[in-house]
Scaffold this motif. Structure first.
Motif, mmCIF file in Angstrom:
data_model
loop_
_atom_site.group_PDB
_atom_site.id
_atom_site.type_symbol
_atom_site.label_atom_id
_atom_site.label_comp_id
_atom_site.label_asym_id
_atom_site.label_seq_id
_atom_site.Cartn_x
_atom_site.Cartn_y
_atom_site.Cartn_z
ATOM 1 N N TRP A 99 0.828 -1.211 0.000
ATOM 2 C CA TRP A 99 0.000 0.000 0.000
ATOM 3 C C TRP A 99 0.861 1.259 0.000
ATOM 4 N N GLY A 100 2.162 1.077 -0.130
ATOM 5 C CA GLY A 100 3.076 2.207 -0.190
ATOM 6 C C GLY A 100 3.325 2.872 1.152
ATOM 7 N N LEU A 101 2.892 2.233 2.233
ATOM 8 C CA LEU A 101 3.059 2.819 3.562
ATOM 9 C C LEU A 101 4.385 2.396 4.170
ATOM 10 N N GLU A 102 4.993 3.313 4.900
ATOM 11 C CA GLU A 102 6.245 3.015 5.586
ATOM 12 C C GLU A 102 5.963 2.077 6.759
ATOM 13 N N ASN A 103 6.777 1.050 6.882
ATOM 14 C CA ASN A 103 6.568 0.063 7.950
ATOM 15 C C ASN A 103 7.291 0.513 9.220
ATOM 16 N N LYS A 104 6.649 1.422 9.925
ATOM 17 C CA LYS A 104 7.229 1.915 11.173
ATOM 18 C C LYS A 104 6.212 1.766 12.286
ATOM 19 N N THR A 105 6.698 1.723 13.508
ATOM 20 C CA THR A 105 5.813 1.603 14.658
ATOM 21 C C THR A 105 4.998 2.875 14.814
ATOM 22 N N ASP A 106 3.710 2.709 15.010
ATOM 23 C CA ASP A 106 2.817 3.852 15.161
ATOM 24 C C ASP A 106 2.046 3.684 16.463
ATOM 25 N N TYR A 107 2.158 4.675 17.335
ATOM 26 C CA TYR A 107 1.454 4.629 18.614
ATOM 27 C C TYR A 107 0.164 5.443 18.574
ATOM 28 N N GLY A 108 -0.396 5.580 17.383
ATOM 29 C CA GLY A 108 -1.678 6.272 17.249
ATOM 30 C C GLY A 108 -1.587 7.731 17.653
ATOM 31 N N PHE A 109 -2.401 8.132 18.628
ATOM 32 C CA PHE A 109 -2.459 9.530 19.044
ATOM 33 C C PHE A 109 -1.103 10.036 19.534
ATOM 34 N N ILE A 110 -0.350 9.181 20.230
ATOM 35 C CA ILE A 110 0.955 9.610 20.747
ATOM 36 C C ILE A 110 1.901 9.944 19.593
ATOM 37 N N SER A 111 1.870 9.139 18.544
ATOM 38 C CA SER A 111 2.709 9.433 17.374
ATOM 39 C C SER A 111 2.272 10.734 16.710
ATOM 40 N N ASP A 112 0.953 10.947 16.651
ATOM 41 C CA ASP A 112 0.441 12.210 16.101
ATOM 42 C C ASP A 112 0.921 13.395 16.947
ATOM 43 N N LEU A 172 2.911 15.479 32.421
ATOM 44 C CA LEU A 172 4.243 14.885 32.493
ATOM 45 C C LEU A 172 4.615 14.206 31.180
ATOM 46 N N LEU A 173 3.693 13.417 30.655
ATOM 47 C CA LEU A 173 3.974 12.712 29.395
ATOM 48 C C LEU A 173 4.215 13.695 28.259
ATOM 49 N N PHE A 174 3.397 14.732 28.191
ATOM 50 C CA PHE A 174 3.538 15.753 27.152
ATOM 51 C C PHE A 174 4.916 16.412 27.205
ATOM 52 N N HIS A 175 5.317 16.813 28.396
ATOM 53 C CA HIS A 175 6.610 17.487 28.521
ATOM 54 C C HIS A 175 7.776 16.510 28.324
ATOM 55 N N GLN A 181 12.468 14.902 22.232
ATOM 56 C CA GLN A 181 12.817 15.534 20.948
ATOM 57 C C GLN A 181 13.948 16.537 21.112
ATOM 58 N N ALA A 182 13.991 17.211 22.242
ATOM 59 C CA ALA A 182 15.090 18.150 22.486
ATOM 60 C C ALA A 182 16.427 17.415 22.534
ATOM 61 N N LYS A 183 16.382 16.146 22.953
ATOM 62 C CA LYS A 183 17.587 15.317 23.010
ATOM 63 C C LYS A 183 17.815 14.530 21.722
ATOM 64 N N GLY A 184 16.916 14.704 20.747
ATOM 65 C CA GLY A 184 17.076 14.024 19.460
ATOM 66 C C GLY A 184 16.478 12.632 19.406
ATOM 67 N N PHE A 185 15.548 12.336 20.311
ATOM 68 C CA PHE A 185 14.939 11.007 20.352
ATOM 69 C C PHE A 185 13.429 11.091 20.233
ATOM 70 N N GLN A 186 12.819 9.895 20.118
ATOM 71 C CA GLN A 186 11.365 9.778 20.151
ATOM 72 C C GLN A 186 10.990 8.640 21.091
ATOM 73 N N LEU A 187 9.698 8.513 21.374
ATOM 74 C CA LEU A 187 9.227 7.489 22.301
ATOM 75 C C LEU A 187 9.684 6.092 21.883
ATOM 76 N N ASN A 188 9.722 5.828 20.589
ATOM 77 C CA ASN A 188 10.110 4.496 20.122
ATOM 78 C C ASN A 188 11.523 4.129 20.543
#
Length: 199
Positions: A99-112, A172-175, A181-188
């Motif tokens: 389907w042309g979609l990238e195969n990456k982990t998606d945490y739904g709303f958190i990824s958004d 807390l989770l939001f911050h 991201q400030a450290k160059g990372f993501q939740l994954n």
């Protein structure tokens, strides 16, 4: 596993291919009993190719094999859900999925939310966007804010007001997502560390 290959006149049943880690659907193929048996035996997903009129192991030419992790049949025993570890792109067009979609982990709303934070960091006016203003103030301010929110979560955890506890937990989770991201990372990246600790 009891499978009903006789339901369709061609003796084929659909096989939905899903990445065992990301849970993304990568492709749909068809199997007859021989293709199923070969898949189980070799641990490499094999289909019956309707165009080639023969068994076809995905990756036999490209090297992009689908390594079998698990197989489940549906309630009517005429459809398979096959979980795999893909070796390279799945689609013959070179994409991760058909389907042309990238195969990456998606945490739904958190990824958004992570994506929104990224957009605000890169494009928003720091005088109008709270997220942009935090990034402008720098890592020390962001880390301090996470610390403040963590203390508030602990305080609310000791009280009986569940609404306040959940509200502070959300803060807390939001911050923390901003700090990542400030450290160059993501939740994954954090999830991968937790996975590495699994015994």
């Amino acid at each position: 596993m009891k499978l009903d290959f006789s339901k369709n006149t061609d003796g084929l049943i659909p096989a939905i291919i899903q990445d065992s880690e990301t849970k993304n659907v990568l492709m749909l193929g068809y199997m007859n009993s021989e293709a199923y048996d070969k898949t189980i035996e070799t641990r490499k997903v094999t289909f019956y190719s309707r165009s080639k009129q023969r068994l076809w192991t995905k990756g036999e030419e490209s090297g992009n094999f689908l390594h079998l992790i698990d197989v489940k049949n549906d309630c009517d025993n005429d459809t398979l859900l096959i979980q795999v570890k893909p070796e390279g792109p799945t689609c013959h067009k070179g994409t991760d999925s058909c389907w042309g979609l990238e195969n990456k982990t998606d945490y739904g709303f958190i990824s958004d939310l992570e994506n929104t934070i990224k957009i605000r960091r890169e494009n928003a006016d720091s005088e109008k966007s709270y997220v942009a203003s935090l990034f402008k103030l720098g890592i020390n301010k962001i880390a301090q804010k996470v610390g403040e929110e963590a203390i508030e979560v602990v305080i609310e955890a000791k009280d009986e007001n569940d609404d306040l506890f959940l509200s502070e937990s959300a803060d807390l989770l939001f911050h923390y997502l901003i700090l990542l991201q400030a450290k160059g990372f993501q939740l994954n990246d954090v999830v991968n560390v937790l996975k590495s600790r699994k015994k």
